[in-house]
Design an enzyme around this catalytic site. Structure first.
Site, PDB file in Angstrom:
ATOM      1  N   GLU A   1       0.828  -1.209   0.000  1.00  0.00           N
ATOM      2  CA  GLU A   1       0.000   0.000   0.000  1.00  0.00           C
ATOM      3  C   GLU A   1       0.860   1.255   0.000  1.00  0.00           C
ATOM      4  O   GLU A   1       1.233   1.745   1.044  1.00  0.00           O
ATOM      5  CB  GLU A   1      -0.928  -0.015   1.206  1.00  0.00           C
ATOM      6  CG  GLU A   1      -1.862  -1.193   1.219  1.00  0.00           C
ATOM      7  CD  GLU A   1      -2.870  -1.140   2.342  1.00  0.00           C
ATOM      8  OE1 GLU A   1      -3.108  -0.051   2.901  1.00  0.00           O
ATOM      9  OE2 GLU A   1      -3.426  -2.176   2.670  1.00  0.00           O
TER      10      GLU A   1
ATOM     11  N   MET B   1     -10.349  -3.426  -1.099  1.00  0.00           N
ATOM     12  CA  MET B   1     -10.508  -2.763   0.203  1.00  0.00           C
ATOM     13  C   MET B   1     -11.454  -1.566   0.068  1.00  0.00           C
ATOM     14  O   MET B   1     -11.036  -0.408   0.082  1.00  0.00           O
ATOM     15  CB  MET B   1      -9.146  -2.344   0.751  1.00  0.00           C
ATOM     16  CG  MET B   1      -8.216  -3.513   1.015  1.00  0.00           C
ATOM     17  SD  MET B   1      -6.652  -3.043   1.802  1.00  0.00           S
ATOM     18  CE  MET B   1      -5.854  -2.127   0.476  1.00  0.00           C
TER      19      MET B   1
ATOM     20  N   ASP C   1     -12.571   2.526   4.533  1.00  0.00           N
ATOM     21  CA  ASP C   1     -11.654   3.630   4.831  1.00  0.00           C
ATOM     22  C   ASP C   1     -11.702   4.693   3.739  1.00  0.00           C
ATOM     23  O   ASP C   1     -10.714   5.374   3.470  1.00  0.00           O
ATOM     24  CB  ASP C   1     -10.220   3.127   5.016  1.00  0.00           C
ATOM     25  CG  ASP C   1     -10.008   2.433   6.342  1.00  0.00           C
ATOM     26  OD1 ASP C   1     -10.894   2.543   7.219  1.00  0.00           O
ATOM     27  OD2 ASP C   1      -8.965   1.780   6.516  1.00  0.00           O
TER      28      ASP C   1
END
Length: 488
Positions: free
Chosen positions: A136, A199, A202
């Site tokens: 990431e 993902m 967030d």
């Protein structure tokens, strides 16, 4: 080895540091229900300075993946008083023969052959079925433009080596357009990955000075600018349009909430309400701006003043309490999990993914145990979770009676470690009370003596001794009473 179950994937990440949590938040390997997930991912491993994979521990309690990577052989390995978590994790396959176990690897650029060879060696040693890459992100946070190509080269080498050993390769990837564009060669990733874990959470959090849902399925009607990209539907379509087959995508759903403190200057309590501070830390996760679903539902069960609402045009709940430090949290619940799993099915995705299993309501305090995970899997598959098959009994063979016997079970306890020595008060993570810019990892050598390794927190982060993680500096300082030399 098949990458997907017939009725869809249910990929469950496990944050191994939950073993250090207190009270009802403590979650060790044996708390995992091996029947509810098709794929279990142990988080995390990491790279040493020699580019070899090592057993490591890290935190995913912020918008980005913090570079707070900590060696944790005490929990994960058996040697030198260790708790054998890797081996106990893979022993769950004795209860579910179809279960696939994967080791998650936080990464940056490295010498590829050294890394690939050491990865295969470690996976075999602990009987993992594959590797999950969590870089990431390529080209970002100190990376170089050429890392976009380097990442594909690494995936190609890993894919070849893993498949040759009947293992699979997966990756956790961003849902944000502004990260996807510079970081990922989507066709190259599609060629090499067996599963892509999206993902899709967030997307908002306490780094924003206003409230919003961290994992909205669709765009909020009042979104403008870059916020129109920050929703699951946009991310799924963007990856598919870029060349990722839908049947390789597992849609990520968070089993936690992102939380703010509503500003006192206004009584607004919907989306875009002014909120300049992270919400207070929870009793288990102990990180400001973050509450596990188990913490949220327990608060709501015990305290009647929590308000739960769904914004117009949205599918997910948010909750707030003026008595509880004016906290406001966006999260997912039973009903929103049904909608997200139904959406994933309609898009012909491979299945679902969660971060992370230890913040579901695993004790069943608010309902059935692991309700969010079970709801996602049942909805996507359209039926009940099947009873998992058990491995066949190994036929007995004639052995040399003089040969030493081996234990048939993985040890779950260890002898008491030595007393404190210098900076090492115990095996594992040790804070420096005078400096929160680093911490110490303490392990025991063959002579049962402590060896301390200094680990520095990334720029902009501090070590949170309450949660044993490096977290955003403003979140750590918001706790009060810790890091006096760094939060003045």
């Amino acid at each position: 080895m098949a990458a997907a179950a017939d009725n869809g994937l249910m990929v469950c990440y496990y944050g191994s540091w939950a073993v250090y949590r207190q009270g009802n938040g403590k979650f060790d390997v044996e708390a995992i229900d091996p029947a509810i997930c098709t794929h279990l991912v142990f988080g995390f491993a990491g790279l040493g300075s020699d580019n070899k994979i090592k057993a490591k521990r890290c935190n995913f309690a912020s918008q980005i993946f913090l570079s707070s990577i900590v060696l944790d052989p005490y929990n994960e390995l058996c040697e030198n008083w260790g708790k054998c978590a890797y081996n106990r994790f893979n022993a769950l396959k004795e209860q579910n023969a179809d279960l696939v176990t994967i080791l998650a690897m936080s990464s940056s650029s490295s010498t590829r052959k050294t890394f690939v060879d050491s990865s295969i060696e470690m996976l075999k040693a602990h009987k993992f079925d594959g590797l999950d890459m969590d870089w990431e992100y390529p080209t970002q946070r100190g990376g170089k433009p050429e890392d976009k190509v380097n990442f594909i080269s690494l995936l190609s080498d890993l894919s070849t080596a893993l498949h040759a050993n009947n293992m699979i390769l997966t990756a956790a990837v961003s849902a944000g357009k502004l990260t996807i564009d510079p970081a990922y060669d989507i066709p190259g990733m599609a060629k090499n990955l067996d599963i892509m874990n999206l993902m899709a959470y967030d997307l908002h959090g306490a780094w924003d000075p206003y409230t919003h849902h961290q994992s909205g399925l669709y765009q909020y009607p009042d979104d403008t600018g870059d916020n129109v990209y920050l929703n699951q539907d946009f991310a799924v379509n963007y990856w598919i349009d870029g060349g990722m087959p839908s049947t390789k995508i597992a849609l990520g759903v968070p089993l936690y909430g992102r939380c703010w403190k509503l500003d006192y200057s206004t009584e607004e309590n919907g989306y875009y309400a002014p909120a300049s501070q992270p919400g207070p830390a929870g009793p288990y996760t102990r990180s400001p701006g973050f509450l596990g679903y188990n913490e949220i539902c327990e608060f709501q069960k015990k305290e009647s003043d929590w308000v739960v609402e769904i914004a117009p045009g949205m599918n997910e709940p948010y909750t707030y309490s003026y008595k509880h430090e004016r906290i406001w949290c966006s999260y997912d619940d039973h009903d929103s999990c049904i909608k997200k799993a139904s959406y994933a099915k309609s898009k012909n995705l491979a299945g679902m993914m969660v971060w992370s299993i230890e913040t579901d309501d695993f004790h069943g305090i608010c309902g059935r145990p692991f309700d969010l995970i079970k709801t996602l899997r049942e909805t996507f598959s359209g039926g009940d979770i099947p009873t998992p098959p058990t491995p066949p009994t190994t036929p007995s063979t004639t052995t040399d009676p003089s040969a030493p016997t081996k234990p048939t079970t993985v040890p779950t306890t260890s002898p008491a470690p030595p007393p404190p020595d210098g900076v090492c008060q115990k095996p594992g993570i040790n804070a420096d009370p005078d400096n929160c810019h680093h911490y110490y990892l303490c392990s025991l050598n063959a002579n049962d003596k402590y060896e301390a390794t200094e680990e520095k927190c990334a720029e902009g982060t501090l070590f949170n001794p309450n949660a044993d993680i490096c977290d955003w500096a403003n979140s750590v300082c918001a706790i009060g009473g810790i890091c006096p030399n760094d939060c003045a």
